[in-house]
Design a protein around this motif. Structure first.
Motif, mmCIF file in Angstrom:
data_model
loop_
_atom_site.group_PDB
_atom_site.id
_atom_site.type_symbol
_atom_site.label_atom_id
_atom_site.label_comp_id
_atom_site.label_asym_id
_atom_site.label_seq_id
_atom_site.Cartn_x
_atom_site.Cartn_y
_atom_site.Cartn_z
ATOM 1 N N ARG A 94 0.920 4.101 -2.959
ATOM 2 C CA ARG A 94 0.719 5.534 -2.709
ATOM 3 C C ARG A 94 1.884 6.368 -3.257
ATOM 4 N NH1 ARG A 94 -3.084 7.244 1.388
ATOM 5 N NH2 ARG A 94 -1.669 8.998 1.644
ATOM 6 N N GLU A 95 3.099 5.888 -3.022
ATOM 7 C CA GLU A 95 4.278 6.613 -3.511
ATOM 8 C C GLU A 95 4.250 6.717 -5.042
ATOM 9 O OE1 GLU A 95 7.533 4.335 -2.016
ATOM 10 O OE2 GLU A 95 7.422 5.212 -0.004
ATOM 11 N N HIS A 143 0.830 -1.204 0.000
ATOM 12 C CA HIS A 143 0.000 0.000 0.000
ATOM 13 C C HIS A 143 0.866 1.257 0.000
ATOM 14 C CE1 HIS A 143 -2.977 2.907 1.832
ATOM 15 N NE2 HIS A 143 -3.514 2.537 0.691
ATOM 16 N N ILE A 144 1.918 1.241 0.776
ATOM 17 C CA ILE A 144 2.841 2.382 0.806
ATOM 18 C C ILE A 144 3.463 2.578 -0.569
ATOM 19 C CG2 ILE A 144 5.054 3.192 1.719
ATOM 20 C CD1 ILE A 144 4.222 1.830 4.400
ATOM 21 N N GLU A 170 1.198 8.878 -6.412
ATOM 22 C CA GLU A 170 1.431 10.320 -6.293
ATOM 23 C C GLU A 170 2.444 10.800 -7.321
ATOM 24 O OE1 GLU A 170 2.444 11.414 -2.304
ATOM 25 O OE2 GLU A 170 0.525 10.696 -1.504
#
Length: 76
Positions: free
Chosen positions: A12-13, A8-9, A16
């Motif tokens: 997101r990275e 998930h991290i 974005e």
């Protein structure tokens, strides 16, 4: 659970970063609207806008049905 958190991290990275790059690229396409610098006709503009809309629709479809990949090649 640790693996899902890491995934998930990473999502997101990348989301974005890639979204910001896409927004910047779209803004640069918008710069082409300056008639003092560029000459174009409405048919060309419609083609550009259609290509952008088609690309966004394709992304939306992939998120709606992530298991099915869009065909990228022609088959009989």
């Amino acid at each position: 659970m640790e693996k899902n958190t890491t995934k998930h991290i990473k999502f997101r990275e990348l989301a974005e970063s890639r979204t910001n790059k896409a927004i910047d690229a779209i803004a640069r396409i918008g710069n082409l609207s300056n008639r003092q610098v560029y000459d174009f006709d409405e048919a060309e503009v419609r083609k550009v806008i259609k290509a952008l809309r088609d690309a966004v629709s394709s992304v939306e479809a992939r998120f709606d049905a992530p298991k099915s990949r869009a065909e990228r090649s022609f088959k009989l």
